[in-house]
Write a protein that holds these residues in place. Structure first.
Motif, PDB file in Angstrom:
ATOM      1  N   GLN A   1     -17.610  -6.771  20.361  1.00  0.00           N
ATOM      2  CA  GLN A   1     -18.014  -5.566  19.661  1.00  0.00           C
ATOM      3  C   GLN A   1     -19.528  -5.507  19.621  1.00  0.00           C
ATOM      4  O   GLN A   1     -20.185  -6.513  19.460  1.00  0.00           O
ATOM      5  CB  GLN A   1     -17.465  -5.568  18.234  1.00  0.00           C
TER       6      GLN A   1
ATOM      7  N   THR B   1     -21.335  -4.222  17.337  1.00  0.00           N
ATOM      8  CA  THR B   1     -21.546  -3.675  16.001  1.00  0.00           C
ATOM      9  C   THR B   1     -22.986  -3.830  15.531  1.00  0.00           C
ATOM     10  O   THR B   1     -23.367  -3.196  14.564  1.00  0.00           O
ATOM     11  CB  THR B   1     -20.630  -4.375  14.981  1.00  0.00           C
TER      12      THR B   1
ATOM     13  N   HIS C   1     -21.815   4.976  18.221  1.00  0.00           N
ATOM     14  CA  HIS C   1     -21.290   4.381  16.989  1.00  0.00           C
ATOM     15  C   HIS C   1     -21.075   5.430  15.905  1.00  0.00           C
ATOM     16  O   HIS C   1     -20.194   5.293  15.062  1.00  0.00           O
ATOM     17  CB  HIS C   1     -22.241   3.305  16.461  1.00  0.00           C
TER      18      HIS C   1
ATOM     19  N   ASP D   1     -15.498   1.029  14.891  1.00  0.00           N
ATOM     20  CA  ASP D   1     -14.959   0.076  13.918  1.00  0.00           C
ATOM     21  C   ASP D   1     -13.436   0.153  13.993  1.00  0.00           C
ATOM     22  O   ASP D   1     -12.858   1.235  14.041  1.00  0.00           O
ATOM     23  CB  ASP D   1     -15.447   0.485  12.529  1.00  0.00           C
TER      24      ASP D   1
ATOM     25  N   THR E   1     -12.687  -5.397   9.329  1.00  0.00           N
ATOM     26  CA  THR E   1     -13.972  -5.560  10.004  1.00  0.00           C
ATOM     27  C   THR E   1     -15.150  -5.445   9.044  1.00  0.00           C
ATOM     28  O   THR E   1     -16.296  -5.442   9.477  1.00  0.00           O
ATOM     29  CB  THR E   1     -14.132  -4.514  11.115  1.00  0.00           C
ATOM     30  N   SER E   2     -14.864  -5.329   7.780  1.00  0.00           N
ATOM     31  CA  SER E   2     -15.953  -5.406   6.799  1.00  0.00           C
ATOM     32  C   SER E   2     -15.374  -5.942   5.492  1.00  0.00           C
ATOM     33  O   SER E   2     -14.162  -5.882   5.260  1.00  0.00           O
ATOM     34  CB  SER E   2     -16.594  -4.031   6.568  1.00  0.00           C
TER      35      SER E   2
ATOM     36  N   HIS F   1     -19.548  -8.076   8.170  1.00  0.00           N
ATOM     37  CA  HIS F   1     -18.331  -8.412   8.927  1.00  0.00           C
ATOM     38  C   HIS F   1     -17.830  -9.772   8.426  1.00  0.00           C
ATOM     39  O   HIS F   1     -18.620 -10.709   8.321  1.00  0.00           O
ATOM     40  CB  HIS F   1     -18.658  -8.499  10.419  1.00  0.00           C
TER      41      HIS F   1
END
Lengths: 281, 576
Positions: A7, A9, A16, A147, B104-105, B144
């Protein structure tokens, strides 16, 4: 190895910020366009655009490189099979019998005598290769810039059944863990004195095949643990649930969707009406 | 606190997993009362996890099998009530911090159960900061989960369980994979939840010192049955009982049990450190200076086998994992490498086998730069046993597993056979040589990995966290093997943060903190260097703290490490 390896992120790019649904439409548009076009030059433009978008979206070059390396044998196979054997389809697409032979087998060779490597076949193979690349590269662009929880919300808002959306997201979460475990097993083999780089190809295949047993057993254990965790957290697969995050389409999302759908329609129309994107040899 | 109202009631509960003839739980009769903190202890395989999983219906609803008796939690029958409904009343935290976090968080992790329970988004948003504050993660809602430390991950799992406002919080071995700091943080949060909010908590595990400090009541499980039940004083004070069932008592209890003849008649044993320190005054002045075994004298005479000079390592994500580390390892040494999670211990030793290359600095093995060795070549001389044996086994029989490396390195057939037999003998695996490695218990699987590494007859053996997740018997069995190998002349490096296990094995300690080498000293010196240990968030074993208190009280040097050594101060057989 980090679980978030796949990912991007860390970056906050335009991709995003987009909703998963608009990126899914973009993926659909690129896929349809790639399938409609058969001209290697047009395909190259599309693949290049997707490649650049990947880099802009923060998809790591290292990951794209792995994709290219893994797919190279398939690409070579595609080029050779089309170059040597795709004669009838290419003739039909070009509307002519005469092809340009770059290499020809003697007439007296059994089965393949008189055949050979054609320039047009190779170009058609190149079109297939680039088509595949566009379709393969758009997936990380969409997935890695989203996400996972947003993917679920987006899918549910797009009327995908929640259970299906959850299975999809669980797979996305699961894959990096499996990849990390595979790496650990390969490392364990190297730590037993196994120099994979010095092995012959079939020996390498044997060695890699051994990874399967611990990996599958590990995956089974993990999936069972995951199910225990999910059930302990009141997960029942029921669509009767709330979502912490809303999924709202922004102006940018609507613009991207409109551009993607418009572009796709234009690509199809141009192909049908003007022949743009047709294979011309 | 009133802890009398029943919350969970076991009535003759027995359970068999599918396709098993033995009982995982046997005739459990127990009431868990509101507001109490109940500890569940027992050796590996005693039934602790099964006991925990019955409380939220996972056993038997998810696993199947045969369930006898009745269990009601918050008035609900755990067999008849669907698991997702029980989840409103029972929060569950499992052992492995990695597999139980699914979002994811941090905030999504907490929201997941609430979303499943159809709690409105506004209410979810209100609860998230509240539970994050309870577990001291209030500054990390967007983080995360994979970026959290082990202790933070477990606290997040606790927060996720708390968010549904359960009646009962169940934690199955929540600190077994954490470093001491992580474990302390988790227990501090649990004590606060229990004491200030009255949360009912059931917690299983091997963390004797922490459970003695926190629990109101303990049950001791063996073969699925409750063999003892009582206060921590009653259970941990009964040292012979614990040892009979393979459970480690707190070191303070063990120490006072060894000198129980000096205590006033009828006095109970202290089970908490503060009590132990107070009770030292009941003991007379130490009459003997215990015999201190000489530390290994290998270093001055032997040549450096591994040389590390100004070693830096920066990972691709920018983490500076090692910052100018320098030291030598000599042939024949037994070295402990300790430090909190993320201190750089594993990063350090992975340079020895060229799994990692220095960003700056050098590592030499027997005079050769390790960068010039392939991992496969290095592995012939340096054996590396990783943490999870299941990811290091990939053959169909134990024998094949051990012969794997030898065959691939094209050793002659009779040499393969000879070395395989030797490794099987050394690790006492002859009886299972034809078994599939995955059919063996975890402790034996770990031994198979060690045997497979040993078959290459390396000069150095590195054990990376070999005791994590093991009970006392499992950890001791592995460490005994390391001692045998050391006696055979091997150089041994063990990475662990379980300091209480290492006396009697390691001679020298390297303490690491945030990529730096804090201390390189003989084991006794390191264990008594409180400042260095605290800097890397390690905890002195209770026996060391008792020894230091005695030292301060009587002004005599007592560099002691274990309950046995401390007890020797008053025992006749000690030398002056």
């Amino acid at each position: 190895m980090s679980v978030i390896l796949f990912q991007s992120t860390g970056k906050r790019t335009l991709f995003h910020r987009l909703d998963f649904r608009s990126k899914a439409v973009l993926m659909l548009a690129v896929t349809v366009t790639a399938f409609v076009w058969e001209d290697p030059l047009a395909q190259a433009g599309l693949a290049l655009a997707v490649f650049l978008a990947c880099l802009l979206g923060g998809v790591r070059w290292a990951y794209l490189r792995v994709i290219f390396l893994l797919m190279t044998p398939l690409f070579i196979l595609l080029l050779l099979t089309h170059g040597f054997f795709n004669v009838e389809q290419v003739r039909s697409l070009l509307g002519r019998e005469q092809l340009t032979y770059l290499l020809r087998f003697p007439e007296n060779w059994r089965l393949i005598g008189g055949g050979g490597l054609t320039r047009e076949g190779l170009l058609y193979g190149l079109n297939t290769v680039l088509k595949t690349l566009s379709v393969v590269m758009i997936v990380p662009l969409v997935i890695f810039t989203s996400d996972v929880d947003q993917v679920v919300v987006g899918m549910v808002r797009a009327r995908v059944p929640y259970t299906l959306a959850f299975i999809f997201s669980a797979t996305l979460r699961f894959f990096p863990l499996l990849f990390a475990e595979a790496q650990t097993i390969i490392e364990a083999q190297r730590l037993r004195g196994l120099a994979v780089e010095r092995l012959r190809p079939w020996e390498r295949v044997q060695v890699y095949a051994r990874i399967a047993v611990p990996l599958i057993l590990g995956a089974l254990v993990r999936s069972q643990q995951l199910e225990v965790v999910l059930q302990s957290r009141a997960f029942s697969g029921s669509p009767q649930r709330t979502f912490l995050h809303e999924s709202r389409l922004s102006a940018a999302d609507r613009a991207v969707m409109a551009l993607a759908l418009g572009g796709m329609a234009l690509a199809v129309a141009l192909r049908l009406l003007t022949g743009f994107g047709s294979f011309r040899g | 606190m009133d802890i009398h109202t029943p919350l969970a009631h076991f009535e003759k509960v027995s359970y068999q997993y599918p396709h098993r003839t033995d009982f995982a739980l046997q005739e459990i009769n127990l009431t868990v009362r509101k507001g109490e903190l109940l500890g569940v202890i027992g050796a590996t395989g005693a039934g602790k996890t099964t006991f925990c999983l019955t409380l939220n219906g996972i056993v038997p609803q998810f696993y199947g099998g045969r369930f006898f008796g009745h269990l009601r939690v918050a008035g609900l029958d755990t067999v008849d009530t669907p698991i997702h409904q029980l989840a409103r009343h029972v929060g569950m935290v499992l052992e492995d911090p990695e597999t139980q976090l699914i979002a994811t968080s941090v905030e999504n992790e907490i929201a997941f159960a609430l979303e499943n329970l159809n709690v409105p988004a506004e209410e979810i948003r209100a609860r998230i900061p509240r539970v994050l504050e309870m577990v001291r993660l209030e500054n990390l809602p967007k983080r995360h989960p994979s970026e959290l430390s082990g202790g933070q991950k477990q606290r997040l799992a606790i927060a996720a369980a708390l968010a549904v406002q359960p009646d009962l919080l169940v934690l199955d071995e929540p600190v077994s994979q954490l470093d001491p700091q992580g474990a302390q943080d988790v227990f501090a949060v649990l004590r606060e939840l229990n004491h200030t909010m009255g949360m009912t908590i059931v917690i299983s595990g091997h963390a004797a010192e922490e459970l003695a400090e926190s629990a109101h009541r303990l049950i001791l499980l063996a073969k699925g049955a409750i063999v003892a039940e009582g206060t921590p004083e009653e259970i941990y004070g009964n040292v012979p009982l614990l040892e009979e069932y393979g459970v480690r008592p707190p070191q303070v209890a063990k120490t006072f049990w060894l000198v129980r003849h000096l205590l006033p008649p009828g006095a109970s044993l202290p089970v908490r450190l503060s009590e132990g320190l107070n009770r030292l005054k009941d003991l007379p002045r130490p009459v003997h200076l215990p015999a201190i075994p000489a530390s290994g004298a290998t270093r001055p005479s032997a040549e450096a086998l591994i040389t590390v000079r100004d070693l830096h390592h920066i990972y691709p994500n920018g983490t500076h994992a090692l910052c100018g580390v320098s030291f030598d390892i000599h042939a024949g040494e037994y070295v402990l490498i300790a430090g909190q999670n993320g201190a750089g211990k594993s990063t350090l030793v992975r340079h020895f086998v060229n799994l990692l290359q220095p960003t700056r600095g050098e590592v030499h093995f027997a005079g050769q730069d390790t960068r010039t060795l392939s991992t496969a070549d290095a592995a012939r001389r340096i054996g590396y046993v990783g943490q999870n044996p299941d990811l290091q086994l990939f053959n169909r029989t134990v024998e094949d597993e051990i012969a794997f490396a030898l065959r691939h390195l094209h050793y002659p057939a009779d040499e393969v056979r000879r070395r395989t037999d030797e490794a099987l003998d050394a690790l006492r695996l002859n009886d299972v040589r034809q078994r599939h490695p995955f059919s063996l218990p975890k402790g034996e699987r770990a031994r198979v990995v060690i045997a497979a590494v040993l078959a290459l007859q390396p000069e150095v053996l590195i054990f990376d966290e070999p005791t994590t997740g093991q009970d006392l018997a499992g950890a001791t069995a592995i460490l005994d093997i390391t001692r045998d190998l050391h006696r055979m002349g091997k150089t041994i490096l063990v990475i662990t943060h379980h300091l209480y296990l290492m006396p009697g094995y390691a001679e020298r300690a390297l303490l690491m903190n945030k990529g730096h080498l804090l201390l390189d000293a003989p084991l006794r010196e390191a264990y008594h260097n409180l400042a260095a240990l605290e800097r890397t968030a390690l905890t002195q074993p209770q026996a060391v703290k008792l020894a230091q208190a005695l030292e301060a009280r009587w002004q005599v040097p007592l560099p002691l490490l274990t309950p046995q050594e401390v007890a020797q101060c008053w025992l006749a057989e000690a030398t002056e």
